[in-house]
Design an enzyme around this catalytic site. Structure first.
Site, PDB file in Angstrom:
ATOM      1  N   LYS A 174      -3.754 -10.237  -8.563  1.00  0.00           N
ATOM      2  CA  LYS A 174      -2.711  -9.628  -9.394  1.00  0.00           C
ATOM      3  C   LYS A 174      -1.362  -9.890  -8.699  1.00  0.00           C
ATOM      4  CE  LYS A 174       0.096  -5.926  -9.981  1.00  0.00           C
ATOM      5  NZ  LYS A 174       1.130  -6.856 -10.328  1.00  0.00           N
ATOM      6  N   GLU A 249      -0.218  -4.960   4.278  1.00  0.00           N
ATOM      7  CA  GLU A 249       0.967  -5.519   4.961  1.00  0.00           C
ATOM      8  C   GLU A 249       2.178  -4.967   4.216  1.00  0.00           C
ATOM      9  OE1 GLU A 249       0.927  -7.205   7.640  1.00  0.00           O
ATOM     10  OE2 GLU A 249      -1.170  -7.801   7.732  1.00  0.00           O
ATOM     11  N   CYS A 283      10.120  -9.493   4.454  1.00  0.00           N
ATOM     12  CA  CYS A 283       9.611  -8.350   5.218  1.00  0.00           C
ATOM     13  C   CYS A 283      10.053  -8.451   6.664  1.00  0.00           C
ATOM     14  CB  CYS A 283       8.099  -8.282   5.110  1.00  0.00           C
ATOM     15  SG  CYS A 283       7.314  -9.844   5.517  1.00  0.00           S
ATOM     16  N   GLU A 384      14.341   0.431   4.726  1.00  0.00           N
ATOM     17  CA  GLU A 384      14.308  -0.975   4.301  1.00  0.00           C
ATOM     18  C   GLU A 384      15.156  -1.133   3.039  1.00  0.00           C
ATOM     19  OE1 GLU A 384      10.684  -2.667   2.552  1.00  0.00           O
ATOM     20  OE2 GLU A 384      10.898  -4.346   3.934  1.00  0.00           O
TER      21      GLU A 384
HETATM   22  P1  NAD Z   1       5.807  -3.355  -4.321  1.00  0.00           P
HETATM   23  O1  NAD Z   1       5.128  -2.458  -3.363  1.00  0.00           O
HETATM   24  O2  NAD Z   1       6.706  -2.769  -5.325  1.00  0.00           O
HETATM   25  O3  NAD Z   1       4.717  -4.202  -5.153  1.00  0.00           O
HETATM   26  C1  NAD Z   1       3.734  -5.006  -4.505  1.00  0.00           C
HETATM   27  C2  NAD Z   1       2.597  -5.267  -5.472  1.00  0.00           C
HETATM   28  O4  NAD Z   1       1.910  -4.026  -5.713  1.00  0.00           O
HETATM   29  C3  NAD Z   1       3.043  -5.777  -6.833  1.00  0.00           C
HETATM   30  O5  NAD Z   1       2.136  -6.736  -7.305  1.00  0.00           O
HETATM   31  C4  NAD Z   1       2.999  -4.506  -7.683  1.00  0.00           C
HETATM   32  O6  NAD Z   1       2.862  -4.755  -9.062  1.00  0.00           O
HETATM   33  C5  NAD Z   1       1.775  -3.831  -7.112  1.00  0.00           C
HETATM   34  N1  NAD Z   1       1.672  -2.390  -7.383  1.00  0.00           N
HETATM   35  C6  NAD Z   1       2.668  -1.524  -7.718  1.00  0.00           C
HETATM   36  N2  NAD Z   1       2.159  -0.276  -7.900  1.00  0.00           N
HETATM   37  C7  NAD Z   1       0.835  -0.361  -7.673  1.00  0.00           C
HETATM   38  C8  NAD Z   1      -0.230   0.589  -7.692  1.00  0.00           C
HETATM   39  N3  NAD Z   1      -0.023   1.867  -7.983  1.00  0.00           N
HETATM   40  N4  NAD Z   1      -1.483   0.163  -7.402  1.00  0.00           N
HETATM   41  C9  NAD Z   1      -1.711  -1.121  -7.081  1.00  0.00           C
HETATM   42  N5  NAD Z   1      -0.748  -2.071  -7.057  1.00  0.00           N
HETATM   43  C10 NAD Z   1       0.517  -1.699  -7.339  1.00  0.00           C
HETATM   44  O7  NAD Z   1       6.572  -4.456  -3.428  1.00  0.00           O
HETATM   45  P2  NAD Z   1       7.508  -5.643  -3.917  1.00  0.00           P
HETATM   46  O8  NAD Z   1       8.789  -5.066  -4.394  1.00  0.00           O
HETATM   47  O9  NAD Z   1       6.763  -6.570  -4.808  1.00  0.00           O
HETATM   48  O10 NAD Z   1       7.726  -6.426  -2.534  1.00  0.00           O
HETATM   49  C11 NAD Z   1       8.657  -6.029  -1.575  1.00  0.00           C
HETATM   50  C12 NAD Z   1       7.987  -5.246  -0.459  1.00  0.00           C
HETATM   51  O11 NAD Z   1       6.942  -6.036   0.098  1.00  0.00           O
HETATM   52  C13 NAD Z   1       8.929  -4.950   0.688  1.00  0.00           C
HETATM   53  O12 NAD Z   1       8.721  -3.633   1.129  1.00  0.00           O
HETATM   54  C14 NAD Z   1       8.494  -5.944   1.766  1.00  0.00           C
HETATM   55  O13 NAD Z   1       8.791  -5.548   3.094  1.00  0.00           O
HETATM   56  C15 NAD Z   1       7.042  -6.020   1.528  1.00  0.00           C
HETATM   57  N6  NAD Z   1       6.470  -7.239   2.097  1.00  0.00           N
HETATM   58  C16 NAD Z   1       5.723  -7.112   3.230  1.00  0.00           C
HETATM   59  C17 NAD Z   1       5.196  -8.250   3.832  1.00  0.00           C
HETATM   60  C18 NAD Z   1       4.363  -8.139   5.088  1.00  0.00           C
HETATM   61  O14 NAD Z   1       3.648  -9.085   5.383  1.00  0.00           O
HETATM   62  N7  NAD Z   1       4.421  -7.048   5.830  1.00  0.00           N
HETATM   63  C19 NAD Z   1       5.432  -9.504   3.269  1.00  0.00           C
HETATM   64  C20 NAD Z   1       6.204  -9.582   2.112  1.00  0.00           C
HETATM   65  C21 NAD Z   1       6.721  -8.445   1.526  1.00  0.00           C
END
Ligand code: NAD
Length: 498
Positions: A174, A249, A283, A384
């Site tokens: 997803k 992550e 990130c 962040e």
């Molecule tokens: P997000 O948490 O909003 O969404 C991530 C994914 O989770 C998306 O596919 C989203 O649709 C899904 N999601 C949302 N609600 C959900 C739920 N209730 N149940 C299951 N899935 C759900 O994050 P984003 O805005 O897409 O990405 C940015 C974030 O990702 C930042 O905080 C960044 O630091 C982090 N990030 C971390 C790493 C790492 O390796 N640590 C790498 C890249 C990005």
């Protein structure tokens, strides 16, 4: 304009909802990239069922044969790198040099992990007993729910899907709603490489239905999630009742420490690339720069001048150095934090405004922004932001810098600029992060090393490197007794002293 479909059991199909959502270019809202399925929980369940059925045969395919398909996929991605990168810049906004890097990570990861098809080493050890053989082997786990963010739209799906597959698991992906095209492109290549029907499934749509179903469905055994800490916590909680293996992550608030003996030109280059690369939407972005008071003024002047000189625009233009934020919501977050920084009393020394005129009129652009004289406790130094905003924090000593560096809830990446090897090693030991750099910014991981963070960034797993296999496999210990008689282990046969 194309309408893209879900991939379920080898068939590209419409959602049960009959609804789609739009994917638009963040540099130009008029550029409609495509429509994607707004999927339902029933779509996800069909994908999970397909993955569950496919697991019965995929787990029995010898790992080197599975790997041959992955090598073929890596080759196909490499052949199409440029077109894949252009699609990604259009849907996500980062500049072409960075989207090529994103695709290259998928290539590197796929080649690297495909090599594990001929390794996946276990252990063979001597048994305590005669005529008995003892070993431990890796086994696949089952259906993996893969939930990914938008900032690395091909690299991150590859970091998860490829190790899952080489271990013999099947997958339901997803992707984030903001970047579904790169996920479709990646999955199409896996299909073309010969991955059998049902082994990889793709379902696009929202987190609260598609994502949530993956975290609760009983047939899903592993959830691998990359995204925000807030959503990661929800994922962990909803996966807990069914005891899924959960790999998280999450967010970061990474620090660059600049010591008084640092090469300042090098440090300024590192802070520019670390802070404003990918428009600060990594990130691992260097959103905090802690600078020794003796070089604070000299560093800040150069950093501000260079940040003001960055060219902001459409990432498809090769002269552009920083693209837009990915969405209106992300841009709103950036603007909100600029206000927070001001109200907290930080000194705004560069940027601070959205760019809305001329070539910027149709996108989510914002100036590269620097706050100086930031106190470590301010919200802009703690939370962040995920945008082009860097907080510069003065420090009085190496120990002070370490204290500030560790003084956040996150623990992904950190860096030190110094010419003193003793300081470099001490910082490596004392900064509690999963990744550490010396004389380089906080970004730029290589796929053959473990990647991940501590504290609120991760839950103890790592992706990339060979340790990625630990998320997607379980150990089975095997004892083979060929003595032909009952041998009793765990019986104390030593004689008691008289
Ligand atoms: P997000 O948490 O909003 O969404 C991530 C994914 O989770 C998306 O596919 C989203 O649709 C899904 N999601 C949302 N609600 C959900 C739920 N209730 N149940 C299951 N899935 C759900 O994050 P984003 O805005 O897409 O990405 C940015 C974030 O990702 C930042 O905080 C960044 O630091 C982090 N990030 C971390 C790493 C790492 O390796 N640590 C790498 C890249 C990005």
């Amino acid at each position: 304009m194309t309408t893209y479909r879900n991939l379920i059991d080898g068939v590209w199909s419409d959602s049960d909802s009959g609804e789609t959502f739009e994917n638009r270019n963040p540099a130009d809202r008029d550029d409609l990239i495509g429509r994607f399925q707004k999927s339902t929980r029933s779509d996800v369940q069909r994908a999970i069922d397909a993955a569950h059925r496919a697991y019965a045969s995929w787990r029995l395919v010898p790992a080197p044969r599975r790997a041959e398909l992955l090598f073929r996929a890596a080759q196909l991605i490499a052949e199409r790198k440029d077109a894949l990168a252009r699609d990604m810049t259009r849907e996500m906004g980062k500049v072409l040099a960075e989207t090529r890097g994103d695709v290259q990570e998928a290539i590197d990861m796929t080649f690297f992990i495909a090599g594990e098809g001929r390794r996946q080493y276990g252990q063979t050890v001597p048994s305590e007993l005669p005529d008995k053989f003892a070993m431990s082997i890796r086994q696949p786990i089952g259906v993996c729910g893969i939930i990914t963010p938008w900032n690395f739209p091909m690299a991150i799906p590859s970091w998860k899907i490829i190790p899952a597959l080489v271990c013999g698991n099947t997958v339901v992906l997803k992707p984030a709603m903001l970047t579904p095209l790169s996920a479709v492109n990646f999955v199409e290549i896996l299909v073309e490489a010969g991955i059998p029907s049902g082994v990889v499934n793709l379902v696009t749509g929202g987190g609260e239905d598609v994502g949530a179903e993956l975290t609760t469905a009983p047939q899903v055994s592993v959830v691998s999630f990359t995204g925000s800490t807030t959503v990661g916590r929800t994922v962990a909680l909803s996966a807990a009742p069914s005891f899924k293996k959960v790999h998280l992550e999450m967010g970061g608030k990474n620090v660059i420490m600049i010591m008084e003996d640092a090469n300042l030109d090098l440090a300024v280059d590192g802070c520019l690339w670390g802070g404003f690369g990918t428009t600060g939407q990594r990130c691992t972005a260097a959103s905090r720069v802690v600078v020794h008071e003796n070089v604070y003024r000299a560093f800040l002047d150069r950093f501000v001048a260079r940040a003001r000189g960055l060219t902001v625009g459409d990432g498809l233009d090769p002269s552009v150095q920083m693209g837009p934020s990915v969405s209106q919501a992300q841009l709103d977050t950036v603007m909100r934090y600029v206000e927070i920084g001001r109200s907290e009393g930080a000194r705004l020394v560069a940027g601070g405004h959205p760019l809305t005129a001329g070539a910027h009129a149709k996108g989510y652009f914002h100036e590269p922004t620097i706050f100086a004289d930031v106190a470590p406790t301010m919200r802009i130094a703690q939370e962040e932001i995920f945008g082009p905003v860097v907080s510069v924090i003065p420090c009085t000593s190496f120990d002070d810098a370490i204290r500030i560096g560790n003084g956040v809830q996150y623990g992904l990446s950190a860096s030190i600029y110094t010419q003193d090897v003793n300081k470099a090693f001490a910082a490596m030991r004392d900064l509690y992060t999963g990744i550490f750099y010396v004389n380089a910014p906080t970004i730029g991981a290589e796929v053959h090393l473990p990647f991940g963070g501590t504290k609120s960034t991760g839950n103890g797993h790592r992706e990339a490197g060979t340790v990625a296999l630990d998320v997607f496999s379980e150990w089975k210990s095997v004892y083979i007794d060929f003595s032909g008689r009952l041998q009793r282990a765990q019986i104390d046969t030593t004689e008691l002293p008289a």
